[in-house]
Structures are given as structure tokens and as C-alpha cells.
Design a protein around this motif. Structure first.
Motif, PDB file in Angstrom:
ATOM      1  N   GLY A 233       0.968  -1.301   0.046  1.00 11.47           N
ATOM      2  CA  GLY A 233      -0.207   0.115   0.664  1.00 11.47           C
ATOM      3  C   GLY A 233       1.096   1.259   0.057  1.00 11.47           C
ATOM      4  N   ALA A 234       1.756   1.209   0.839  1.00 10.53           N
ATOM      5  CA  ALA A 234       3.032   2.080   0.787  1.00 10.53           C
ATOM      6  C   ALA A 234       3.711   2.915  -0.713  1.00 10.53           C
ATOM      7  N   ILE A 235       3.787   1.746  -1.212  1.00  7.37           N
ATOM      8  CA  ILE A 235       3.957   1.154  -3.147  1.00  7.37           C
ATOM      9  C   ILE A 235       3.051   2.481  -3.512  1.00  7.37           C
ATOM     10  N   GLY A 236       1.575   2.216  -3.597  1.00  6.12           N
ATOM     11  CA  GLY A 236       0.146   2.841  -3.962  1.00  6.12           C
ATOM     12  C   GLY A 236       0.559   4.206  -3.557  1.00  6.12           C
ATOM     13  N   ILE A 237       0.689   4.339  -2.391  1.00  3.09           N
ATOM     14  CA  ILE A 237       0.857   5.888  -1.935  1.00  3.09           C
ATOM     15  C   ILE A 237       1.033   6.642  -2.084  1.00  3.09           C
ATOM     16  N   LEU A 238       3.249   6.294  -2.153  1.00  2.00           N
ATOM     17  CA  LEU A 238       4.010   7.123  -3.096  1.00  2.00           C
ATOM     18  C   LEU A 238       3.999   7.313  -3.720  1.00  2.00           C
ATOM     19  N   LEU A 239       3.324   6.843  -4.780  1.00  3.66           N
ATOM     20  CA  LEU A 239       2.801   6.604  -6.634  1.00  3.66           C
ATOM     21  C   LEU A 239       1.616   7.352  -6.477  1.00  3.66           C
ATOM     22  N   HIS A 240       1.023   7.179  -5.393  1.00  8.14           N
ATOM     23  CA  HIS A 240       0.098   8.129  -6.202  1.00  8.14           C
ATOM     24  C   HIS A 240       0.613   9.953  -5.432  1.00  8.14           C
ATOM     25  N   LEU A 241       1.512   9.950  -4.446  1.00 10.23           N
ATOM     26  CA  LEU A 241       1.926  11.834  -3.924  1.00 10.23           C
ATOM     27  C   LEU A 241       2.983  12.251  -5.172  1.00 10.23           C
ATOM     28  N   GLY A 242       3.271  11.054  -6.060  1.00  8.74           N
ATOM     29  CA  GLY A 242       4.672  11.654  -6.839  1.00  8.74           C
ATOM     30  C   GLY A 242       3.671  11.757  -8.637  1.00  8.74           C
ATOM     31  N   ILE A 310      -8.042   4.081  -0.199  1.00  8.89           N
ATOM     32  CA  ILE A 310      -8.358   5.025   1.065  1.00  8.89           C
ATOM     33  C   ILE A 310      -8.074   6.629   0.695  1.00  8.89           C
ATOM     34  N   PHE A 311      -6.266   6.474   0.547  1.00 18.01           N
ATOM     35  CA  PHE A 311      -5.912   7.677  -0.064  1.00 18.01           C
ATOM     36  C   PHE A 311      -5.376   8.782  -1.066  1.00 18.01           C
TER      37      PHE A 311
END
Lengths: 328, 102
Positions: A233-242, A310-311
């Protein structure tokens, strides 16, 4: 010496929890909550519950912390240096509600006292030899895995774990139901940052590999679906932020499939063998290890997708229509 | 006390010293940039010393490699977040100055 460390850790955890609740500014509360989560994770390690410690650090401190930070941004669009007199606002609130506060305090105090008594009784009554540990250890060879925690979570009490996956999905549905309200004034500037991009590109495979390792390692030691899911999930959040929101870029049907495949497969498997005369969530012994690995992998994918969604849903990067109009 | 333990203790104490210095810097330095400097530079050096101390203590090449990677990832993550925070702050200041100049 170890008593000293444990005592200090206990005092630290309680102190941080109190400070986090009593902090006058929201930003301070959030960062104290981070510290509290880490202290709690350390306490779990000291208690020998490494599984819980990883989950605590990853979900409670990491993922919840990210959500809190996101919420913080909503309360203060551009991080103003100081909130306008937070204490004064607090005092007004207290003065207005003195009566209702007093009324609500009595049942709250009674409930807390009762809870403490129950907790004390539970600690007092801990059976010799650690309750069901012996039973779990005895049936470990039949569970298909070698780590007692994984055996309990995915075989002996699979029903609970299944419901837990459902809880995360329910949370996502609730967010979908109320989401899409928030609009940011500024599009995310960090998305175009070359350095952030490079670091995200570097960390994505590392996080994926470590998540996969935790998933597979759950068979023999601390680790498993939830811990792996948070890393993925952290990968997804990081990619989203990027600036690359994978959850929004894949087609809708595939997104829905990914979100539900874990809980659905678990459910189908749980009921499939009922027809053969087994109990609910009882797997054939010969295939138990393999089935548990498949369940865990699919569950991890679903949970990771749910956490990312969610994020992503709470942190949509839309430009404010009013703002762009005023610029034009 | 063996020579191993002695080296471990020295490395840990040096690491703790850098952590203390970094924390002192965060608490005492006047503005965000110098605080970031204290936090990311001194603390990462301190973490490096503590990691080295633990690697010597465990004395297994595999564990040492893992600890080294932990330190490396922390370095990467913390320097990136330091850069992002500094950049955000700089942009904030620029927009503030630009508004005052108008």
C-alpha cells in the motif's frame, strides 16, 4: 536492567498518549501520535509479539499517521504558523459545556473504571502456561504453516481474519460514500519534482520485494498478509504522491476485482469444503500450506489496494474550479 | 570485556552523542533550515554509528549487510524528505515575499 527498560517504555508510552491527547495544536498531536505508535511497537517487541509490533508500526503509526497528516492539511490549507489562539477557543468550549461535560463525565468515568477492572481481572486470571498456546503448538503440524501466529490467524481462527479484511473494505466503502468533497486550491507541486520521482522509482521495487518477503516469511516467522499489504500500500501511496495514481489509472472493473479478490477467495474457499463435511474455514490438510499462501497473497493484494484507494480517495489532486476561474 | 564489546560501546556512545547534538540543534536553532540541517545530518551520522556498533556486536556478515542497508534506506528517505520540506518552505517564503512586494 530489563525491568528498568520495560518500566521506562511503559511510562514513555503513557506519557506520549497523554501528551498527544492534551496537545493544544493539532499538528503537535499528530506528531506525538507517531511517537506514541513507535513506543507501542517497541513495547510489543519487548513482550515478544513481533507480529503485532510490525502491524502496529506499519498500520497504526504509519498508515494512520499518513491519513492524519492528510487530514491536517485540510484543517490548515497552507500550514499557517500558528492557530488563532487555540486555548481561548478551548476555554469557550469548556465554559459553554460545563454542565453537559459533568454529566458525560460520570458514565465515562464509570465505564473506564469497569474497563480497568475487567482488564485487571483478565491479567490476574491468565492461566498457567499461557492459555491456548499449548493447544496451538500441539496442532501446529496440521495447520500447514510453521509459525503459531500465522496458524491461528489463517487456519484455526480464519473467520476473524476474514472479517478483518472485510472491515478494511467497509472503511473504504464508507470513504467512497462521503468522498469526493475535498478540492485543493493548488495542484500537488511535489509531483513534478525530479528528485522525489527518482527516490520513488528507487523505493518502489525495494518495497515490493520486502513486502513479498514478509508475506512469504509469514509461514515460518513474524510477518504475513497485513504487514505485506501495508508495504505494498505504501507503494501505491508513494506513487500517488508522486503524481501517478495507479488506482485511478487502471480500469474500473479491474480495480473492483483487485479490491475484493482477497475477501471473496477467502470466503469461497471457506465455504467450499463445508460441502465435503468439513467445518467452516477448514482446509484439507494436504493442501493447507499452499492454500494459506494463496489466501495471504490475494488478501495482501486486496488490502494494499484498499489502503491505496483510501488514501487516493481522500487526497484527490483536483484544481479548484473557482481558483482557476479567478486566475483566468 | 572483550575488544568486540569495547568497540561496540565506543561506537554506540559516539552515535548517542551525535543524536544528542542533533536533538539539541532542533530545539535550539532559530529557523527551519538550520533545524533541518541539524536533524538530517547529525542524526543520520548518529544512526550510522549505532548501526555500525550493532553490526560489530552481532558479528555476522549477513546481519551487518542488512543493518548497512537499513542505514542506507534511512539516509535516502531522510535526505529526500529534508529536501522536500526545505523546498516547500522556500516556496512559501517566496509567495509571501511576492505578496508583500506588490
Amino acid at each position: 536492567m530489563s525491568v528498568l527498560i520495560d518500566g521506562l517504555l511503559a511510562i514513555l508510552a503513557i506519557y506520549l498518549a497523554l501528551q498527544s491527547l492534551l496537545a493544544p495544536r493539532l499538528i503537535k498531536s499528530v506528531f506525538l501520535f507517531f511517537a506514541f505508535g513507535l513506543a507501542l511497537a517497541l513495547a510489543w517487541v519487548r513482550l515478544g509479539a513481533v507480529d503485532v509490533a510490525i502491524t502496529e508500526a506499519a498500520i497504526a503509526s504509519g498508515f494512520l499517521g499518513v491519513l492524519f497528516l492528510d487530514a491536517l492539511r485540510d484543517f490548515s490549507p497552507a500550514f499557517p504558523a500558528k492557530q488563532k489562539n487555540p486555548e481561548a477557543a478551548h476555554n469557550v468550549l469548556v465554559k459553554n459545556n460545563t454542565k453537559s461535560l459533568l454529566l458525560s463525565r460520570i458514565p465515562l468515568g464509570l465505564g473506564l473504571g469497569l474497563f480497568l477492572l475487567i482488564a485487571l481481572e483478565a491479567v490476574w486470571k491468565t492461566p498457567e502456561g499461557g492459555g491456548l498456546t499449548a493447544a496451538a503448538e500441539a496442532f501446529l503440524p496440521e495447520s500447514g504453516v510453521e509459525h503459531p501466529v500465522t496458524a491461528v490467524l489463517l487456519n484455526f481462527r480464519a473467520y476473524d481474519t476474514w472479517l478483518e479484511i472485510g472491515v478494511i473494505l467497509m472503511g473504504l466503502l464508507a470513504i467512497f460514500a462521503v468522498g469526493g468533497i475535498k478540492v485543493y486550491r493548488k495542484p500537488n507541486m511535489a509531483a513534478q519534482d525530479p528528485m522525489l520521482r527518482q527516490v520513488i522509482m528507487f523505493f518502489t521495487p525495494v518495497l515490493f520485494l520486502f513486502g513479498a518477503f514478509l508475506l512469504y516469511f509469514g509461514k515460518t516467522g513474524p510477518g504475513g498478509a497485513f504487514q505485506a499489504a501495508v508495504l505494498w500500500g505504501a507503494i501505491g501511496i508513494l506513487l500517488h504522491l508522486g503524481g501517478k495514481s495507479i488506482i485511478e489509472e487502471i480500469p474500473r472493473w479491474l480495480r473492483q476485482l483487485i479490491l475484493t479478490v482477497g475477501i471473496l477467495f477467502f470466503l469461497v474457499l471457506g465455504f467450499l469444503f463445508v460441502a465435503g463435511g468439513n467445518a467452516l474455514f477448514e482446509y484439507p490438510r494436504a493442501y493447507a500450506g499452499l492454500l494459506i499462501l494463496i489466501i495471504e497473497t490475494l488478501a495482501a493484494i486486496s488490502i494494499a489496494a484498499a489502503l491505496t484507494a483510501i488514501f487516493a480517495n481522500l487526497n484527490q489532486m483536483k484544481e479548484d474550479p473557482n481558483e482557476t476561474e479567478s486566475i483566468n | 570485556m572483550t575488544i568486540h564489546e569495547l568497540i561496540t560501546v565506543i561506537l554506540l556512545v559516539v552515535g548517542c552523542f551525535f543524536f544528542l547534538a542533533g536533538t539539541l540543534g532542533v530545539l535550539r536553532f532559530p529557523d527551519l533550515f538550520s533545524r533541518l540541517h541539524a536533524l538530517t545530518k547529525a542524526d543520520n551520522l548518529g544512526l550510522g554509528f549505532i548501526a555500525a556498533g550493532m553490526a560489530v556486536y552481532i558479528a555476522s556478515p549477513w546481519a551487518a549487510l542488512k543493518i548497512f542497508f537499513i542505514w542506507l534506506f534511512t539516509l535516502l528517505a531522510s535526505s529526500t524528505s529534508c529536501y522536500l520540506i526545505a523546498r516547500f518552505q522556500k516556496e512559501q517564503e517566496q509567495t509571501k515575499n511576492g505578496k508583500e512586494g506588490e
